[in-house]
Design a protein around this motif. Structure first.
Motif, PDB file in Angstrom:
ATOM      1  N   SER A 405       0.925  -1.414   0.131  1.00  0.00           N
ATOM      2  CA  SER A 405      -0.062  -0.039   0.165  1.00  0.00           C
ATOM      3  C   SER A 405       0.808   1.201  -0.161  1.00  0.00           C
ATOM      4  N   LEU A 406       0.266   2.323  -0.380  1.00  0.00           N
ATOM      5  CA  LEU A 406       1.010   3.567  -0.280  1.00  0.00           C
ATOM      6  C   LEU A 406      -0.012   4.683  -0.117  1.00  0.00           C
ATOM      7  N   SER A 407       0.431   5.698   0.647  1.00  0.00           N
ATOM      8  CA  SER A 407      -0.447   6.824   1.151  1.00  0.00           C
ATOM      9  C   SER A 407      -0.383   7.769  -0.026  1.00  0.00           C
ATOM     10  N   MET A 408      -1.433   8.214  -0.620  1.00  0.00           N
ATOM     11  CA  MET A 408      -1.622   8.789  -2.051  1.00  0.00           C
ATOM     12  C   MET A 408      -2.782   9.888  -1.591  1.00  0.00           C
ATOM     13  N   SER A 410      -6.438  11.711  -1.707  1.00  0.00           N
ATOM     14  CA  SER A 410      -7.842  10.923  -2.029  1.00  0.00           C
ATOM     15  C   SER A 410      -8.178  11.828  -3.432  1.00  0.00           C
ATOM     16  N   TYR A 452       0.879  -2.524  -6.153  1.00  0.00           N
ATOM     17  CA  TYR A 452       0.012  -1.814  -5.419  1.00  0.00           C
ATOM     18  C   TYR A 452      -1.414  -2.234  -5.690  1.00  0.00           C
ATOM     19  N   ASP A 453      -2.408  -2.139  -4.635  1.00  0.00           N
ATOM     20  CA  ASP A 453      -3.648  -2.328  -4.657  1.00  0.00           C
ATOM     21  C   ASP A 453      -4.467  -1.567  -5.502  1.00  0.00           C
ATOM     22  N   GLU A 455      -6.997   0.629  -5.563  1.00  0.00           N
ATOM     23  CA  GLU A 455      -7.362   1.843  -5.142  1.00  0.00           C
ATOM     24  C   GLU A 455      -5.713   2.734  -5.222  1.00  0.00           C
ATOM     25  N   THR A 456      -4.905   2.195  -4.784  1.00  0.00           N
ATOM     26  CA  THR A 456      -3.765   3.089  -4.756  1.00  0.00           C
ATOM     27  C   THR A 456      -3.305   3.216  -6.172  1.00  0.00           C
ATOM     28  N   ARG A 459      -5.230   5.968  -7.456  1.00  0.00           N
ATOM     29  CA  ARG A 459      -4.840   7.534  -7.060  1.00  0.00           C
ATOM     30  C   ARG A 459      -3.515   7.639  -7.670  1.00  0.00           C
ATOM     31  N   ILE A 460      -2.515   6.774  -8.003  1.00  0.00           N
ATOM     32  CA  ILE A 460      -1.220   7.176  -8.492  1.00  0.00           C
ATOM     33  C   ILE A 460      -1.766   7.807  -9.853  1.00  0.00           C
TER      34      ILE A 460
END
Length: 514
Positions: A405-408, A410, A452-453, A455-456, A459-460
């Motif tokens: 996962s990765l914080s991107m 929203s 990455y999943d 959703e990530t 967002r990328i």
């Protein structure tokens, strides 16, 4: 291993036209991250522009397109578009496509902003896009392997050539799909903004996929805001076609003042960037803007889709006032292609709104988008059919890696940033801040994006598209068409452009067919 002749990413009009134009016997696959019926093409109300009346001429459609595009257009592509367009429309009619006609079975022609003549063909009143997509679907459904709810994570590039895509389905299963030709028909990027006429899935992932693969992009700063989106409780809830103004509607304040009087010689039918900026200016001053439809004959029958939209959102049409606001509508820029849809990466193509053919310049002329999808979708298919097959040697691939996962940012965060920094009016300081912020986020992304999943990855793609658009807007230090910088003047007044275009039309123009 999945191997096809042609793999099309997207299911809108341009995607369907490519499939329709390919020779029979080709193994075609089409995949989309949502339903096969989810696309901006399905929402297109205005119609398709083409010269059909005796008074009209291709040179006038050419001139109108160049004028609206602020002379930033590819002239060769524009000429091919307006000359091939009527021929292609007639071919579709002969094969069964029905446009709205009068009692004499003559095609009805509508008027829209910045068009010199009535040249807009409609189907189903204000459901032209849906009619065209449905027609081409019927023509191709038995020839295409359709895959729904499958997200493209990245393009597969081997030895400098695109040989396929890596995808992930709803259950998280990763697949590698290979093809002789890969076509990106992923649509636009309107949903990077909070107010838009686009589908929820129009997030610009085609830009991100192409950029990460090393393809050239062009004119990303040019995003058209449609002047008239229906407003409910401060939110945009759907499109009110420019055809409504073409039939006599005008923009007014709550006190009945016509806002386009004295702003432009074409008044309410001025180019969309001019109208959108004036509405934006008025709204910034605290005024509410309405589309007054009192002079539109038989509104409910002429515009059934818009009527239904208004009724669902509590608009009393007996008052003749529809509350409107501007919203992100169409991307003139995109993946850079030649007239045959070829990108800078061999065997990778782009068509429709995802592509930048150069026909729209800095501001798209109304109803040229469906025409572009048809005309250049056909050309891309013909180019693919001409090319011999090349052997595909895919590298080793394992789909069993543990996803990370990765914080991107929203989607909402990106939308708010894009509207405030890269909206209808822009300036250097906000654009520079936006570029730096998104660069910092993208620096965290690993090269193997497919780890990455879903959703990530989404967002990328959104963050990448937003970054590319912001950077392009920062680097274009002028105001031109839909790209308006408050810190730079407009490059050339429109009344001066008219004379320049007329002088060019008096010279010999190279003809590419038709």
């Amino acid at each position: 291993m999945y191997v096809y002749d042609v793999l099309i990413v997207g299911s809108g009009l341009a995607a369907r036209m490519v499939a329709h134009s390919l020779p029979k016997g080709k193994h075609i696959a089409m995949l989309t991250k949502h339903s096969k019926w989810s696309s901006n093409s399905m929402l297109a109300q205005g119609g398709v522009a083409a010269v059909f009346s005796k008074e009209d001429h291709w040179s006038s459609h050419y001139s109108d397109t160049i004028t609206a595009g602020c002379e930033h257009n590819d002239e060769q592509a524009v000429e091919y578009l307006v000359r091939r367009g009527p021929q292609l429309i007639n071919e579709l009619i002969r094969s069964g496509m029905r446009f709205d006609c009068n009692e004499q079975n003559e095609v009805l022609l509508g008027q829209e902003g910045a068009h010199t003549y009535r040249r807009i063909l409609h189907a189903g009143g204000d459901a032209t896009g849906k009619a065209l997509v449905s027609f081409l679907y019927q023509k191709t459904e038995h020839r295409v392997d359709m895959m729904e709810y499958e997200t493209v994570q990245e393009l597969i590039i081997e030895n400098g050539r695109c040989i396929g895509v890596r995808t992930q389905d709803e259950k998280g299963h990763i697949s590698a799909r290979y093809a002789q030709h890969v076509v990106l028909a992923t649509g636009g990027c309107g949903s990077l903004y909070p107010y838009t006429s686009n589908t929820d899935g129009a997030i610009g992932e085609g830009l991100s996929l192409a950029y990460r693969a090393g393809a050239e992009l062009a004119d990303l700063e040019f995003i058209q805001f449609h002047p008239t989106l229906l407003v409910k409780n401060g939110c945009a809830v759907g499109l009110v076609s420019e055809a409504v103004r073409g039939e006599g509607a005008v923009l007014v304040t709550g006190q009945g003042e016509r806002i386009m009087k004295g702003v432009h010689e074409l008044e309410d039918l001025a180019p969309r960037d001019v109208v959108s900026r004036e509405i934006y200016r008025r709204m910034f001053q605290g005024e509410q803007i309405f589309l007054m439809i009192k002079n539109v004959n038989d509104f409910t029958n002429r515009f059934p889709t818009i009527t239904d939209l208004c009724e669902k959102n509590g608009v009393d049409l007996d008052r003749y006032l529809i509350p409107v606001m501007p919203g992100a509508h169409f991307h003139m820029g995109g993946i850079k292609v030649n007239m045959y849809g070829e990108t800078s990466i061999p065997r990778l193509y782009a068509v429709g709104e995802a592509a930048c053919t150069g026909v729209h310049g800095a501001n798209r002329l109304a109803s040229n988008s469906l025409l572009e999808g048809l005309v250049f979708g056909e050309l891309a298919a013909k180019k693919m059919a001409e090319k011999p097959d090349d052997p595909i040697f895919p590298g080793a691939f394992s789909a069993s890696l543990q996803q990370v996962s990765l914080s991107m940012p929203s989607k909402r965060d990106i939308q708010e940033l894009m509207m405030s920094c890269v909206g209808i009016v822009r300036n250097a300081s906000s654009l520079k801040r936006m570029v730096r912020l998104l660069e910092e986020r993208l620096d965290q992304v690993e090269e193997n994006i497919w780890r990455y999943d879903r959703e990530t990855i989404k967002r990328i793609h959104m963050t990448t598209a937003a970054y590319l658009i912001s950077k392009s807007a920062f680097e274009r230090e002028e105001s031109r068409g839909s790209h308006f910088r408050s810190d730079f003047p407009v490059s050339l007044p429109r009344w001066e452009k008219k004379q320049l275009i007329q002088e060019r039309m008096n010279r010999k123009v190279n003809v590419i067919g038709g």
